[in-house]
Enzyme design. Sequence first.
Site: not given
Ligand code: PGA
Length: 257
Positions: A11-13, A97, A99, A169, A175, A209, A230-231
Amino acid sequence: MTSTKPLVVANWKMHKTAFEAIAFVRELLTLDPDCRHVDAVICPPFTALAAVHDALGVSPVELGAQTMWYADSGAFTGEISPRMLLESGVRWVVLGHSERRQYCGEVDETINRKIRAALAHGITPIVAVGDTPSEHAAGITLDRVAEQTRAAFDGMIADEVARCVVAYEPIWAIGSGQIDSPEDANAVMREIRGAVPGLDRTRILYGGSVEPASIRRLVAQPNIDGALVGGASLEASSFVALLDEAQGRALSGQASM
Ligand code: PGA
Protein backbone atom coordinates in the site's frame (compact mmCIF):
# COMPACT_ATOMS: atom_id res chain seq x y z
CA MET A 1 -9.96 -20.63 1.25
CA THR A 2 -9.56 -18.88 -2.12
CA SER A 3 -5.81 -19.56 -2.10
CA THR A 4 -3.44 -21.03 0.41
CA LYS A 5 -0.52 -18.87 -0.72
CA PRO A 6 0.36 -15.92 1.50
CA LEU A 7 -0.64 -12.58 -0.01
CA VAL A 8 1.61 -9.52 0.34
CA VAL A 9 0.04 -6.21 -0.64
CA ALA A 10 2.08 -3.01 -1.00
CA ASN A 11 0.00 0.00 0.00
CA TRP A 12 2.01 2.94 -1.27
CA LYS A 13 -0.48 5.49 0.06
CA MET A 14 0.23 8.97 -1.34
CA HIS A 15 3.82 8.16 -2.30
CA LYS A 16 5.53 8.09 -5.70
CA THR A 17 4.80 9.98 -8.89
CA ALA A 18 4.31 7.86 -12.02
CA PHE A 19 7.98 8.47 -12.87
CA GLU A 20 9.13 7.28 -9.43
CA ALA A 21 6.79 4.30 -9.62
CA ILE A 22 8.32 3.19 -12.93
CA ALA A 23 11.79 3.41 -11.38
CA PHE A 24 10.58 1.13 -8.55
CA VAL A 25 9.18 -1.44 -10.99
CA ARG A 26 12.38 -1.42 -13.08
CA GLU A 27 14.40 -2.16 -9.96
CA LEU A 28 11.88 -4.79 -8.88
CA LEU A 29 12.14 -6.58 -12.22
CA THR A 30 15.93 -6.52 -11.99
CA LEU A 31 15.65 -8.23 -8.60
CA ASP A 32 13.40 -10.83 -10.26
CA PRO A 33 11.18 -11.68 -7.26
CA ASP A 34 10.24 -15.31 -6.77
CA CYS A 35 6.44 -15.40 -6.58
CA ARG A 36 5.92 -19.15 -6.84
CA HIS A 37 4.74 -19.45 -3.24
CA VAL A 38 3.34 -15.98 -2.63
CA ASP A 39 0.84 -13.64 -4.28
CA ALA A 40 2.14 -10.09 -4.64
CA VAL A 41 0.13 -6.93 -5.28
CA ILE A 42 1.25 -3.30 -5.60
CA CYS A 43 -1.27 -0.51 -4.93
CA PRO A 44 0.15 2.76 -6.28
CA PRO A 45 -1.69 6.10 -6.37
CA PHE A 46 -4.25 6.41 -9.21
CA THR A 47 -1.92 8.56 -11.32
CA ALA A 48 0.68 5.79 -11.45
CA LEU A 49 -1.64 2.82 -12.11
CA ALA A 50 -1.33 2.71 -15.89
CA ALA A 51 2.42 3.30 -15.80
CA VAL A 52 2.97 0.56 -13.22
CA HIS A 53 0.75 -1.80 -15.19
CA ASP A 54 2.79 -1.24 -18.37
CA ALA A 55 6.10 -1.47 -16.53
CA LEU A 56 5.15 -4.74 -14.79
CA GLY A 57 4.48 -6.39 -18.14
CA VAL A 58 4.32 -10.15 -17.69
CA SER A 59 5.60 -10.06 -14.09
CA PRO A 60 3.48 -12.14 -11.69
CA VAL A 61 3.18 -9.07 -9.45
CA GLU A 62 -0.38 -7.77 -9.78
CA LEU A 63 -1.89 -4.32 -9.62
CA GLY A 64 -4.25 -2.93 -6.99
CA ALA A 65 -5.86 0.41 -6.20
CA GLN A 66 -6.12 2.10 -2.80
CA THR A 67 -9.83 2.91 -3.05
CA MET A 68 -12.57 3.39 -5.64
CA TRP A 69 -16.15 4.62 -5.97
CA TYR A 70 -19.11 2.22 -6.27
CA ALA A 71 -20.86 3.57 -9.38
CA ASP A 72 -19.74 2.78 -12.93
CA SER A 73 -19.89 6.44 -13.97
CA GLY A 74 -21.77 9.61 -13.04
CA ALA A 75 -21.63 12.90 -11.20
CA PHE A 76 -19.03 11.96 -8.58
CA THR A 77 -16.38 14.64 -8.99
CA GLY A 78 -12.90 13.41 -8.20
CA GLU A 79 -13.84 9.75 -7.96
CA ILE A 80 -12.65 6.69 -9.89
CA SER A 81 -14.97 3.85 -10.92
CA PRO A 82 -14.39 0.09 -11.02
CA ARG A 83 -14.57 0.19 -14.82
CA MET A 84 -11.78 2.78 -14.92
CA LEU A 85 -9.66 0.64 -12.62
CA LEU A 86 -10.25 -2.50 -14.69
CA GLU A 87 -9.13 -0.72 -17.84
CA SER A 88 -5.93 0.33 -16.04
CA GLY A 89 -5.16 -3.32 -15.29
CA VAL A 90 -6.31 -3.27 -11.65
CA ARG A 91 -7.43 -6.61 -10.17
CA TRP A 92 -7.45 -5.74 -6.44
CA VAL A 93 -8.70 -2.77 -4.43
CA VAL A 94 -8.16 -1.76 -0.80
CA LEU A 95 -11.46 -0.60 0.68
CA GLY A 96 -12.12 1.03 4.06
CA HIS A 97 -8.52 1.79 4.96
CA SER A 98 -8.44 3.60 8.32
CA GLU A 99 -6.84 6.67 6.73
CA ARG A 100 -9.80 6.93 4.35
CA ARG A 101 -12.20 6.45 7.24
CA GLN A 102 -10.36 9.10 9.27
CA TYR A 103 -9.59 11.76 6.65
CA CYS A 104 -12.02 11.16 3.78
CA GLY A 105 -15.31 10.41 5.53
CA GLU A 106 -15.40 6.75 4.48
CA VAL A 107 -18.19 4.94 6.38
CA ASP A 108 -19.35 1.33 6.65
CA GLU A 109 -22.32 1.85 4.33
CA THR A 110 -20.23 3.13 1.40
CA ILE A 111 -17.58 0.50 2.06
CA ASN A 112 -20.32 -2.15 1.73
CA ARG A 113 -21.47 -0.67 -1.60
CA LYS A 114 -17.87 -0.53 -2.84
CA ILE A 115 -17.24 -4.18 -1.91
CA ARG A 116 -20.32 -5.23 -3.89
CA ALA A 117 -19.28 -3.08 -6.87
CA ALA A 118 -15.75 -4.47 -6.86
CA LEU A 119 -17.04 -8.06 -6.82
CA ALA A 120 -19.51 -7.29 -9.61
CA HIS A 121 -16.54 -6.23 -11.75
CA GLY A 122 -14.27 -9.11 -10.82
CA ILE A 123 -11.96 -6.92 -8.71
CA THR A 124 -10.94 -8.51 -5.40
CA PRO A 125 -11.70 -6.21 -2.44
CA ILE A 126 -9.17 -6.04 0.38
CA VAL A 127 -11.39 -4.82 3.20
CA ALA A 128 -9.53 -3.05 5.99
CA VAL A 129 -10.76 -3.04 9.57
CA GLY A 130 -9.00 -2.03 12.76
CA ASP A 131 -9.21 -0.71 16.30
CA THR A 132 -8.25 2.79 17.41
CA PRO A 133 -5.68 3.38 20.17
CA SER A 134 -8.48 4.13 22.65
CA GLU A 135 -10.46 1.01 21.70
CA HIS A 136 -7.26 -1.01 22.10
CA ALA A 137 -6.58 0.57 25.51
CA ALA A 138 -10.18 -0.08 26.58
CA GLY A 139 -9.85 -3.77 25.70
CA ILE A 140 -12.76 -3.72 23.22
CA THR A 141 -10.74 -4.65 20.12
CA LEU A 142 -12.53 -7.96 19.43
CA ASP A 143 -16.03 -6.45 19.65
CA ARG A 144 -15.10 -3.39 17.62
CA VAL A 145 -13.39 -5.29 14.82
CA ALA A 146 -16.16 -7.91 14.60
CA GLU A 147 -18.73 -5.10 14.42
CA GLN A 148 -16.82 -3.34 11.62
CA THR A 149 -16.46 -6.60 9.74
CA ARG A 150 -20.18 -7.40 9.98
CA ALA A 151 -21.06 -3.87 8.79
CA ALA A 152 -18.70 -4.11 5.82
CA PHE A 153 -20.24 -7.37 4.58
CA ASP A 154 -23.82 -6.61 5.62
CA GLY A 155 -26.40 -8.44 3.49
CA MET A 156 -23.87 -10.38 1.45
CA ILE A 157 -24.03 -14.14 0.99
CA ALA A 158 -21.17 -16.39 2.11
CA ASP A 159 -20.00 -17.16 -1.42
CA GLU A 160 -19.58 -13.43 -2.12
CA VAL A 161 -17.79 -12.82 1.16
CA ALA A 162 -15.46 -15.72 0.42
CA ARG A 163 -14.21 -13.90 -2.71
CA CYS A 164 -12.88 -11.00 -0.60
CA VAL A 165 -9.74 -10.48 1.45
CA VAL A 166 -9.80 -8.83 4.89
CA ALA A 167 -6.94 -6.80 6.35
CA TYR A 168 -6.79 -6.34 10.10
CA GLU A 169 -4.84 -3.18 10.78
CA PRO A 170 -4.68 -1.94 14.37
CA ILE A 171 -4.64 1.84 13.84
CA TRP A 172 -2.14 2.27 16.66
CA ALA A 173 0.28 0.00 14.79
CA ILE A 174 0.10 1.76 11.40
CA GLY A 175 3.28 3.68 10.64
CA SER A 176 4.25 3.61 14.32
CA GLY A 177 6.91 0.91 14.32
CA GLN A 178 4.84 -0.68 17.11
CA ILE A 179 3.69 -3.98 15.62
CA ASP A 180 0.98 -6.08 17.27
CA SER A 181 2.27 -9.38 18.63
CA PRO A 182 1.64 -12.23 16.16
CA GLU A 183 -0.32 -14.11 18.84
CA ASP A 184 -2.60 -11.16 19.65
CA ALA A 185 -3.11 -10.35 15.97
CA ASN A 186 -3.95 -13.99 15.32
CA ALA A 187 -6.59 -13.92 18.07
CA VAL A 188 -8.25 -10.86 16.52
CA MET A 189 -8.14 -12.45 13.10
CA ARG A 190 -9.73 -15.63 14.44
CA GLU A 191 -12.56 -13.41 15.69
CA ILE A 192 -12.85 -11.80 12.24
CA ARG A 193 -12.97 -15.21 10.57
CA GLY A 194 -15.93 -16.18 12.72
CA ALA A 195 -17.74 -12.85 12.41
CA VAL A 196 -19.32 -13.37 8.99
CA PRO A 197 -20.14 -16.60 7.09
CA GLY A 198 -17.67 -17.00 4.23
CA LEU A 199 -14.65 -15.46 5.98
CA ASP A 200 -13.55 -18.95 6.99
CA ARG A 201 -12.65 -19.36 3.28
CA THR A 202 -10.84 -16.02 2.74
CA ARG A 203 -7.35 -14.76 3.29
CA ILE A 204 -6.97 -12.41 6.23
CA LEU A 205 -3.95 -10.10 6.24
CA TYR A 206 -2.26 -8.28 9.09
CA GLY A 207 -1.21 -4.66 8.56
CA GLY A 208 0.64 -2.14 10.72
CA SER A 209 4.42 -1.66 10.76
CA VAL A 210 5.13 -4.98 9.01
CA GLU A 211 8.76 -5.32 7.92
CA PRO A 212 10.83 -8.08 6.31
CA ALA A 213 12.10 -8.98 9.78
CA SER A 214 8.59 -9.53 11.18
CA ILE A 215 6.48 -10.90 8.33
CA ARG A 216 7.57 -14.51 8.68
CA ARG A 217 6.53 -14.74 12.34
CA LEU A 218 3.18 -13.22 11.41
CA VAL A 219 2.34 -15.57 8.54
CA ALA A 220 3.38 -18.53 10.69
CA GLN A 221 0.17 -17.92 12.70
CA PRO A 222 -2.78 -20.07 11.62
CA ASN A 223 -5.11 -17.13 10.93
CA ILE A 224 -2.62 -14.76 9.30
CA ASP A 225 -2.49 -15.28 5.55
CA GLY A 226 -0.29 -12.37 4.53
CA ALA A 227 0.28 -8.67 5.08
CA LEU A 228 -0.81 -5.23 3.94
CA VAL A 229 2.38 -3.19 4.06
CA GLY A 230 2.90 0.55 3.82
CA GLY A 231 6.34 1.97 4.64
CA ALA A 232 8.34 -1.22 4.09
CA SER A 233 6.90 -1.64 0.59
CA LEU A 234 8.27 1.60 -0.82
CA GLU A 235 11.75 0.29 -1.67
CA ALA A 236 11.97 -2.51 -4.24
CA SER A 237 14.61 -4.41 -2.25
CA SER A 238 12.48 -4.30 0.89
CA PHE A 239 9.37 -5.41 -1.04
CA VAL A 240 11.30 -8.38 -2.46
CA ALA A 241 12.55 -9.22 1.05
CA LEU A 242 8.93 -9.19 2.27
CA LEU A 243 7.96 -11.62 -0.51
CA ASP A 244 10.91 -13.89 0.23
CA GLU A 245 10.23 -13.94 3.96
CA ALA A 246 6.51 -14.47 3.49
CA GLN A 247 7.15 -17.59 1.46
CA GLY A 248 9.66 -18.86 3.93
CA ARG A 249 12.92 -18.11 2.21
CA ALA A 250 15.50 -16.55 4.48
CA LEU A 251 17.23 -14.54 1.81
CA SER A 252 16.77 -13.96 -1.86
CA GLY A 253 19.21 -16.20 -3.71
CA GLN A 254 19.13 -19.07 -1.24
CA ALA A 255 17.96 -22.50 -2.34
CA SER A 256 14.34 -22.28 -3.32
CA MET A 257 11.59 -24.28 -1.68
P1 PGA B 1 2.60 0.65 7.55
O1 PGA B 1 1.16 0.90 6.86
O2 PGA B 1 3.10 -0.67 7.05
O3 PGA B 1 3.44 1.81 7.08
O4 PGA B 1 2.37 0.66 9.03
C1 PGA B 1 0.24 -0.15 6.70
C2 PGA B 1 -1.05 0.37 6.15
O5 PGA B 1 -1.52 1.43 6.57
O6 PGA B 1 -1.64 -0.28 5.26
